[in-house]
Design a protein around this motif. Structure first.
Motif, mmCIF file in Angstrom:
data_model
loop_
_atom_site.group_PDB
_atom_site.id
_atom_site.type_symbol
_atom_site.label_atom_id
_atom_site.label_comp_id
_atom_site.label_asym_id
_atom_site.label_seq_id
_atom_site.Cartn_x
_atom_site.Cartn_y
_atom_site.Cartn_z
ATOM 1 N N LYS A 156 0.821 -1.218 0.000
ATOM 2 C CA LYS A 156 0.000 0.000 0.000
ATOM 3 C C LYS A 156 0.850 1.261 0.000
ATOM 4 O O LYS A 156 0.396 2.322 -0.401
ATOM 5 C CB LYS A 156 -0.919 0.008 1.231
ATOM 6 N N LEU A 157 2.083 1.147 0.480
ATOM 7 C CA LEU A 157 2.929 2.336 0.635
ATOM 8 C C LEU A 157 3.490 2.798 -0.710
ATOM 9 O O LEU A 157 3.821 1.971 -1.558
ATOM 10 C CB LEU A 157 4.069 2.023 1.608
ATOM 11 N N PRO A 158 3.606 4.114 -0.901
ATOM 12 C CA PRO A 158 4.096 4.629 -2.186
ATOM 13 C C PRO A 158 5.564 4.268 -2.427
ATOM 14 O O PRO A 158 6.363 4.194 -1.497
ATOM 15 C CB PRO A 158 3.930 6.148 -2.045
ATOM 16 N N LYS A 159 5.885 4.058 -3.700
ATOM 17 C CA LYS A 159 7.266 3.713 -4.093
ATOM 18 C C LYS A 159 7.874 4.759 -5.020
ATOM 19 O O LYS A 159 9.061 4.683 -5.331
ATOM 20 C CB LYS A 159 7.285 2.349 -4.799
ATOM 21 N N HIS A 160 7.074 5.714 -5.481
ATOM 22 C CA HIS A 160 7.562 6.680 -6.468
ATOM 23 C C HIS A 160 7.114 8.096 -6.122
ATOM 24 O O HIS A 160 6.114 8.300 -5.425
ATOM 25 C CB HIS A 160 7.072 6.316 -7.873
ATOM 26 N N GLU A 161 7.850 9.088 -6.660
ATOM 27 C CA GLU A 161 7.538 10.498 -6.442
ATOM 28 C C GLU A 161 6.833 11.090 -7.664
ATOM 29 O O GLU A 161 7.065 10.648 -8.787
ATOM 30 C CB GLU A 161 8.830 11.290 -6.182
#
Length: 346
Positions: free
Chosen positions: A276-281
């Motif tokens: 669920k956690l973001p991996k990209h900006e």
């Protein structure tokens, strides 16, 4: 011997609730102001129990609104100290900047005038990092308490303006005040740490949204982080230490993290939430474009890509303050939300 009375404004707030807990532990009597006692008393009592405070006999409540000066004599009468974390509830979706700025300035002045009339020894104002960093596009050395936000620069958000102008108004008041009232300010960076109820701050919301998959991409925003328990302890030091009078204190660990680094701390600590956690900006130009039509993104877009290093040397050297690490504060936020069922594993 009666206990010294400390008035804490806005007792249901995230920072305020931790300040009240530490004051009660330290043996003070606390009177907290809320707009609606009947509504907020059960919430605040529950939050304090969550913080480990069982005996609330030294806690009292009074109704007071920061938009009404008439409330503040009764609220502050008899106090030795006032700690003022409360701020009129801002709306990020405002039509005019004055909607955010004017109530912030007036609220601070109402509290200070009443404190001056009632022979309060010292007021500790919870200001913000926003009163320090804004409008410094070319900053290359860590921000300190010597720096003030430069409101003459374009692109400074109204929230930062409100924090800067309300703190400046406080210092101006003290400079012209004929009583012996003292002032100290605490200027926290993004505040993390254990939430005590479903009522928590904007900084914590970003953790909840990351952990629940609502933030697929994060903006390129660097920030300092600090644990709310350490912010509270700095308020108590700023209240009692003689050398704190007339001083500003940056509440920061001195570390600077990107939002992606925050997500990665959470990923390591809570592997079950990894997907669920973001991996990209999100690229900053795309964020700034989206902010033109989405008022809720304007404040984030205004600080994307800006320098954000801070120094806590003053609080450490002058007051002997030693905060937890940013990592510990971030993990504590998420763990408390899991424990309270705000974030659930699905």
């Amino acid at each position: 011997m009666s206990k010294k009375l400390v008035v804490v404004t806005g007792g249901s707030g995230f920072i305020a609730s931790h300040i009240i807990a530490q004051l009660l532990q330290a043996g003070y009597a606390v009177r907290t102001t809320v707009r609606d006692v009947e509504k907020k008393r059960p919430l605040i009592e529950s939050m304090l129990h969550q913080a480990g405070i069982q005996n609330l006999t030294d806690l009292s409540f009074v109704a007071a609104d920061l938009t009404n000066e008439a409330h503040w004599d009764a609220a502050i009468s008899g106090a030795t100290y006032v700690i003022h974390p409360a701020s009129p509830t801002p709306t990020l979706n405002f039509k005019n900047e004055s909607e955010m700025i004017d109530p912030a300035i007036q609220g601070v002045l109402y509290v200070l005038r009443a404190a001056s009339r009632h022979d309060v020894k010292r007021v500790v104002l919870t200001s913000a990092y926003g009163a320090i960093f804004a409008g410094h596009q070319h900053q290359k050395t860590p921000f300190t308490e010597e720096v003030w936000s430069d409101l003459t620069q374009p692109g400074v958000h109204a929230y930062q303006k409100s924090k800067t102008l309300s703190e400046r108004a406080a210092w101006e008041f003290i400079a012209n005040d004929s009583s012996k009232l003292e002032l100290a300010t605490v200027n926290p960076v993004a505040v993390m740490g254990p939430v005590l109820a479903n009522d928590y701050s904007h900084s914590n919301i970003q953790i909840q949204e990351m952990m629940t998959g609502q933030t697929p991409l994060v903006p390129k925003v660097d920030s300092g982080y600090v644990d709310v328990r350490d912010v509270a302890s700095l308020h108590l030091l700023a209240m009692t230490r003689p050398e704190a009078a007339g001083q500003r204190f940056l509440a920061t660990t001195g570390e600077t993290l990107s939002m992606l680094e925050v997500a990665n701390i959470l990923r390591t600590a809570f592997p079950t939430f990894s997907k669920k956690l973001p991996k990209h900006e999100i690229p900053t130009p795309a964020l700034k474009l989206a902010a033109k039509t989405n008022p809720m993104l304007k404040m984030v877009a205004s600080v994307a890509g800006t320098y954000a290093a801070t120094s806590n040397d003053k609080a450490v050297q002058l007051l002997g303050w030693h905060p937890r690490s940013a990592k510990e504060a971030i993990i504590a936020t998420a763990q408390s939300m899991i424990d309270l069922g705000i974030i659930t594993v699905k």
